[in-house]
Structures are given as C-alpha cells and as structure tokens.
Design an enzyme around this catalytic site. Sequence first.
Site, PDB file in Angstrom:
ATOM      1  N   ASN A 170       1.099  -1.372  -0.401  1.00  0.00           N
ATOM      2  CA  ASN A 170       0.147  -0.230  -0.391  1.00  0.00           C
ATOM      3  C   ASN A 170       0.853   1.515  -0.062  1.00  0.00           C
ATOM      4  O   ASN A 170       1.906   1.357   1.050  1.00  0.00           O
ATOM      5  CB  ASN A 170      -1.038  -0.092   1.544  1.00  0.00           C
ATOM      6  CG  ASN A 170      -2.024   0.839   1.040  1.00  0.00           C
ATOM      7  OD1 ASN A 170      -1.498   2.458   1.368  1.00  0.00           O
ATOM      8  ND2 ASN A 170      -3.327   0.893   0.894  1.00  0.00           N
ATOM      9  N   SER A 176      -5.168  -0.592  -2.520  1.00  0.00           N
ATOM     10  CA  SER A 176      -5.752   1.338  -2.501  1.00  0.00           C
ATOM     11  C   SER A 176      -7.345   0.868  -1.327  1.00  0.00           C
ATOM     12  O   SER A 176      -7.689   0.021  -1.516  1.00  0.00           O
ATOM     13  CB  SER A 176      -5.653   1.195  -4.059  1.00  0.00           C
ATOM     14  OG  SER A 176      -6.561   2.670  -3.777  1.00  0.00           O
ATOM     15  N   GLU A 177      -6.646   1.678  -0.371  1.00  0.00           N
ATOM     16  CA  GLU A 177      -7.763   1.121   1.205  1.00  0.00           C
ATOM     17  C   GLU A 177      -9.423   1.342   1.151  1.00  0.00           C
ATOM     18  O   GLU A 177     -10.061   1.164   1.319  1.00  0.00           O
ATOM     19  CB  GLU A 177      -6.955   1.440   1.929  1.00  0.00           C
ATOM     20  CG  GLU A 177      -6.814   3.195   1.984  1.00  0.00           C
ATOM     21  CD  GLU A 177      -5.701   3.638   1.267  1.00  0.00           C
ATOM     22  OE1 GLU A 177      -5.328   3.448   0.721  1.00  0.00           O
ATOM     23  OE2 GLU A 177      -5.578   4.984   2.091  1.00  0.00           O
ATOM     24  N   ASN A 178      -9.715   1.807  -0.070  1.00  0.00           N
ATOM     25  CA  ASN A 178     -10.681   2.397  -1.159  1.00  0.00           C
ATOM     26  C   ASN A 178     -11.370   1.097  -1.117  1.00  0.00           C
ATOM     27  O   ASN A 178     -12.420   1.051  -2.111  1.00  0.00           O
ATOM     28  CB  ASN A 178     -11.141   3.072  -1.818  1.00  0.00           C
ATOM     29  CG  ASN A 178     -10.245   3.435  -2.850  1.00  0.00           C
ATOM     30  OD1 ASN A 178      -9.240   2.947  -3.056  1.00  0.00           O
ATOM     31  ND2 ASN A 178     -11.432   3.539  -3.794  1.00  0.00           N
ATOM     32  N   SER A 187     -11.241  -4.072   3.276  1.00  0.00           N
ATOM     33  CA  SER A 187     -10.254  -3.508   3.275  1.00  0.00           C
ATOM     34  C   SER A 187      -9.659  -3.423   4.176  1.00  0.00           C
ATOM     35  O   SER A 187      -7.918  -4.179   4.380  1.00  0.00           O
ATOM     36  CB  SER A 187     -10.522  -2.336   2.743  1.00  0.00           C
ATOM     37  OG  SER A 187      -9.511  -1.397   1.918  1.00  0.00           O
TER      38      SER A 187
END
Lengths: 219, 231
Positions: A24, A47-49, A89
């Site tokens: 990340n 991608s943390e979304n 996530s």
Amino acid sequence: MALMNRDQIAKRIAQEVRDGFVVNLGIGLPTLVANHIPDGMFVMFQSENGLLGLGPFPHKEEVDADLINAGKQTVTYVAGASFFNSADSFAMIRGGHVDLTVLGAMEVDQEGSIANWMVPGKLIKGMGGAMDLVAGAKRVIVAMVHRDKSGASKILKKCTLPLTGVRCVQRVVTDMCVLDLGPEGFILKEIAPGLSIDDIKSASEAPLTVSHDLREIHL
Amino acid sequence: MNKVFSDAHSATEGVKDGMLLLFGGFGLCGIPENSIAALRDRGIKNLTCVSNNAGVDDFGLGQLLQNRQIKKMVSSYVGENELFEKLYLTGELEVEFTPQGTLAEKLRAGGAGIPAFFTPTGVGTKVAEGKEVREFNGRPYVLEHSIRGDFAFVKAWKGDKFGNLIFRKTARNFNPVAAMAGNITVAEVEELVEIGELDPDQIHLPGAYVQRIFKGRSYQKRIENLTLTKQ
C-alpha cells in the site's frame, strides 16, 4: 552536497519490494515507488478504498467514475485484481496481510513513532487510513526529505506534532540516507553518494548509530 | 412485503431533525446522490452524519453543509471541501475525526451486533485519548464503540425488489457496512430488477439489511480527480 530527488528516494524504496508482495503506497512521493518495480516481479498494490491490484492511470476512453484510488484519482486495475468493501480492506491492513506500506511524514522519532496528519493551529483534514496502515502493515517505511523547508530536522528524539502511530516505523528513506529503527534508536545504514556521516548527523536532531556495514546508496 | 419506493423523496420519508444518518461512498465515488438531494430538499436540520468524506462544496454531502443541515460529521478525511473548512473553523460544525479502518469497523460491528471492539489503530495518539486501552498478547489496543444509525443511505449498481445488492468496482467502499448499521436502510440503485434475476452467488449484500429500495432518477457520477496516463 548531492541530495536525492523524489524519484531517487522512490527508486531506493522500490528495492525493498519482493516478488509476491502486497503493498500500500501513500499519497504523494510514495506513489512513485510503483514506477520502479522491476519487470517480471509480481506485486499487487492495495488501495484502501477497496481495490487490490491497482493499475496505471487510465487513457481517456478507459475513465470510469466507479474506479478510483484512495487519492480519489481515476485508475485502472490489473489482471488478478479484486474489489471489496472498506471493512474488508482494513481487515486486510490491520490483520497483517499487507506486506509493506510506504508513507510520507512530517516527523519521525527515535522510538519509531510517526506524525503525519495534523499540525496544531492549521486546518485538520483528517488521518484517512494512515493510522490503520501504520498499526497494521507488516513493514512500515517512511519516505520523506530529511529536513523541512525551513531546514529543521524531521529526524527527531521525540515527535512534537500529534502522532499517527507509536513505535511502528521500521525504516526511513530520506533524500540523504537510509535509517533503520532499532532498540537504541536510529541506525544509519546507507548514505547518498557524495554525503558524509557528519552531513547526516548535522541534519538530524536525534542521535544516530552508524551501522557496522554502512554503505553508499546504490540505485 | 413491499420495499420498493418510487423515488428518493418517498424513500426518505420519516427522516427527522436531529437524527444520526449513515452514508456510503468514498469521496464522490458510490455516494447515494439521489437520497442526499432529497434530504436537502426536505430541509431537515441538526443532523449527525457518518460518512468517510464530506463531498465537495456543491455535490454530495456538501449540499447539506451549504444548507446548514449538518450539526456534526464523523469522518476520516475532509480535505476536499472549502465550505467544510469554513464551518469547522467558525465552530458551526462539529467534527469527530475517526481513522478510516476504525470507522468501517464501527459500522460493520454496529450492523453485526457487536457494541464495541479493541483495535491497535490509534493507540498512543489523540484518537485514543479518554478511551480504555487493554493489552492482548503484550500489545496495547484501544476500545472503540460501534455505530448504529437511525437511517443509512447507500448506493449500489444493481438491486432486486427484496433489496439484494450488487456494487460496481470501487463504488462498493463504505456502502455495505453503512447498510448493515442502519435501523432503516435506504438503497438507491442504477438498475432495479425483479426478485430472482440476480445470481445469488454474485450478491454482495443480502436484502435482509435493506428496508427501502428505489431506482435513482439520474446519476451524475462526478469525478473528483481526473488523472490520465501520460503514455
């Protein structure tokens, strides 16, 4: 004195990435790390979304409003990618399933604590996912310049700004050097070509231990 | 059983001043645009809104900020909204910054009947101030309380008349967990189909979590940060 530029810092950090890693990258300088992954190495960017398998930015005809990264930029995805919700996530992040996270910082101290989300008196935008990333990723590397715009060191005995996480940083790559965090504080591991140990020490507020295998940064 | 509503106005019936509302979406991606517009038109006030972000000045939750309908926001990041900054600095708007993963888990846990949970996120920072910290296996964790909302507003790609939902790409984000944590969950979809038309193996959120569903009249799907390849 030859300080490394942003791209060189990113290139050095890319050497930390291993085949099969889930990585990340924070917004800004850290995103440049993706440009330096060797051909043939299989790396999945998270991608943390809610995307594992970030691809490059899209061509105009590929733009999709339903497909963005955590910086809200339009992106693409690669073969083998997956989408998931925000709780999943951060289960991935907090649960130790992300091998490496690279973040920018305003300050790092000799205990391995990091400050990168808030300056008192200035407008607070929020921490986003940074606190979860530093608490959960297997390895936390900070990418930043060694000194701020006023020349003040960002390598400190004790962070002065509100913290993002405590005792969580393993390595710092600056425009001057590579520092590891050990039980005794910062350890100088690598030096940018053309700089001396004294250059690094005088640019650092915290004391540094010089590693017995100190070497020049090789890009 | 009838969960199907004709439009956003009828689907937002019963939302009252002072309620706690949950919203799906990340930035402007996957936000319940039609429900937000209906809440704006209803003029309800003193709302507490739980949403990862706060939209932009003239779109998403920014529209409710413009109308001064929001008393408090619970969010992880609000950087894209100038009006938000102004209201926050003048004290007109209260903000509770919550780490993104903690926010997602507060909603998931709330929806799952878990009143609180211990997380490593934020230990030793401002976020943990005044909260219980306990060690497990030698590592400190902070106690965080979960969230339930009076209403949740979410947006999906496809839904059926039972409320089964399928999301598209990164527009999923906070939508499933917000839906889980709403006492009344209102889902808006781009495509509303008959029961039985969706493949059960492909459903992301079962209809048990959804009380109201409607087909959104139109979707702007605004892009916040258009970035193209240079190649």
